[in-house]
Design an enzyme around this catalytic site. Structure first.
Site, PDB file in Angstrom:
ATOM      1  N   ASP A 155      -8.282 -50.683  -2.161  1.00 43.93           N
ATOM      2  CA  ASP A 155      -7.865 -49.869  -3.294  1.00 43.93           C
ATOM      3  C   ASP A 155      -8.745 -50.272  -4.482  1.00 43.93           C
ATOM      4  OD1 ASP A 155      -6.112 -48.292  -5.035  1.00 43.93           O
ATOM      5  OD2 ASP A 155      -5.304 -50.217  -5.673  1.00 43.93           O
ATOM      6  N   ASP A 173      -7.951 -49.431  -8.560  1.00 42.60           N
ATOM      7  CA  ASP A 173      -7.228 -49.811  -9.781  1.00 42.60           C
ATOM      8  C   ASP A 173      -6.124 -50.814  -9.480  1.00 42.60           C
ATOM      9  OD1 ASP A 173      -8.628 -48.232 -11.694  1.00 42.60           O
ATOM     10  OD2 ASP A 173      -7.627 -46.457 -10.904  1.00 42.60           O
ATOM     11  N   LYS A 200      -3.776 -36.990 -13.516  1.00 45.27           N
ATOM     12  CA  LYS A 200      -3.306 -35.643 -13.836  1.00 45.27           C
ATOM     13  C   LYS A 200      -1.846 -35.480 -13.435  1.00 45.27           C
ATOM     14  CE  LYS A 200      -7.870 -33.559 -13.189  1.00 45.27           C
ATOM     15  NZ  LYS A 200      -8.687 -32.688 -12.310  1.00 45.27           N
ATOM     16  N   HIS A 203      -7.469 -35.003 -19.305  1.00 46.21           N
ATOM     17  CA  HIS A 203      -7.935 -35.938 -18.277  1.00 46.21           C
ATOM     18  C   HIS A 203      -9.439 -36.143 -18.361  1.00 46.21           C
ATOM     19  CE1 HIS A 203      -8.679 -37.533 -14.169  1.00 46.21           C
ATOM     20  NE2 HIS A 203      -7.542 -38.153 -14.417  1.00 46.21           N
ATOM     21  N   THR A 230      -6.911 -43.305  -5.124  1.00 42.83           N
ATOM     22  CA  THR A 230      -6.550 -41.978  -5.628  1.00 42.83           C
ATOM     23  C   THR A 230      -7.201 -41.700  -6.976  1.00 42.83           C
ATOM     24  OG1 THR A 230      -4.540 -42.874  -6.650  1.00 42.83           O
ATOM     25  CG2 THR A 230      -4.339 -41.994  -4.428  1.00 42.83           C
ATOM     26  N   ASP A 245      -2.464 -53.333  -4.510  1.00 39.92           N
ATOM     27  CA  ASP A 245      -1.681 -54.021  -5.539  1.00 39.92           C
ATOM     28  C   ASP A 245      -0.330 -53.373  -5.768  1.00 39.92           C
ATOM     29  OD1 ASP A 245      -1.948 -52.543  -8.662  1.00 39.92           O
ATOM     30  OD2 ASP A 245      -2.937 -51.708  -6.907  1.00 39.92           O
TER      31      ASP A 245
END
Length: 254
Positions: free
Chosen positions: A8, A10, A52, A80, A121, A181
């Protein structure tokens, strides 16, 4: 046999959420919205994957009628885009570094020939901003596959982005380890059949990580080892984070 690692972005590669939050609040001002997200609210919104989608959910919670219009959808895209530019600016200004152990793990695995992939994502622009800053202009060479918000399918906690990463890596889920995370990330990886190591952040520390292979504060570096009391012996931590990779041929990709 360990044949691939999937990350992942972030919160996992870097603790980026505080910077994302700053970028959101700046974008709200620049776009003429009177919104402000504090840390507590943002922690709640992080249970929804995608920037979003978070904005749409928040708008719906405060103004259901207004949030359902075509104008709202256009406004979310506008905000965004501003937020993405602001995030990149903050990253370029040195606001974020990789979490402990991440750089070592990526380099060790890459040098040992173990394929790496990203399953996130977040947008491609956010991935580019972070990894260009932290790994250099040739960061893409480290990853066989980069699956991000452009990847078709549903976002986490659905497994689609992990299934795409497995397809591009051409490996079985049982031969991979995922690094996440958040609870949504764990659920996505688990639904794809991938064992997962969790390193929570301030925003995700209270989430449910039952079913994870390991839950660690971070992956550790020589000058910042994983602290004791995590329910696992340090040699096992070293094993799973590839510190012993070069010394143990059984861990090398076959």
């Amino acid at each position: 046999m360990l044949k691939a690692l999937i990350f992942d972005v972030d919160g996992t590669l870097a603790d980026t959420e505080t910077v994302h939050l700053r970028a959101f609040n700046t974008a709200f001002i620049l776009a003429g919205l009177d919104w402000y997200w504090d840390e507590d609210l943002y922690a709640q919104l992080l249970t929804i994957s995608g920037g979003k989608e978070r904005m749409a959910h928040y708008w719906l919670s405060i103004d259901p009628e207004g949030a359902s219009t075509l104008q709202a959808a256009r406004k979310i895209r506008e905000v965004h885009a501003i937020k993405t530019e602001e995030y990149a600016r903050l990253i370029d200004n040195g606001q974020v570094t990789l979490r402990p152990g991440i750089h070592r793990l990526i380099i060790d695995a890459y040098c040992a020939g173990i394929p790496l992939a990203i399953a996130t994502t977040t947008t491609a622009a956010n991935v580019q901003a972070l990894l260009h800053h932290c790994l250099g202009s040739d960061w893409r060479k480290f990853f066989v596959a980069v699956c991000d918000a452009r990847t078709p399918g549903k976002k986490k906690p659905e497994p689609d982005v992990y299934l795409q990463a497995l397809a591009e890596l051409d490996v079985e889920a049982t031969n991979c380890i995922a690094f996440e995370d958040s609870e949504n990330g764990l659920r996505a990886a688990a639904r794809a059949g991938i064992s997962t190591i969790i390193t929570p952040t301030h925003y995700t520390a209270g989430q449910d990580f039952s079913g994870a292979m390991l839950v660690l504060p971070h992956l550790g570096d020589p000058d910042l080892p994983v602290p004791p009391g995590n329910g696992i012996h340090q040699t096992m931590v070293d094993l799973f984070t590839l510190k012993c990779l070069h010394a143990d041929p059984l861990l090398k990709a076959g």
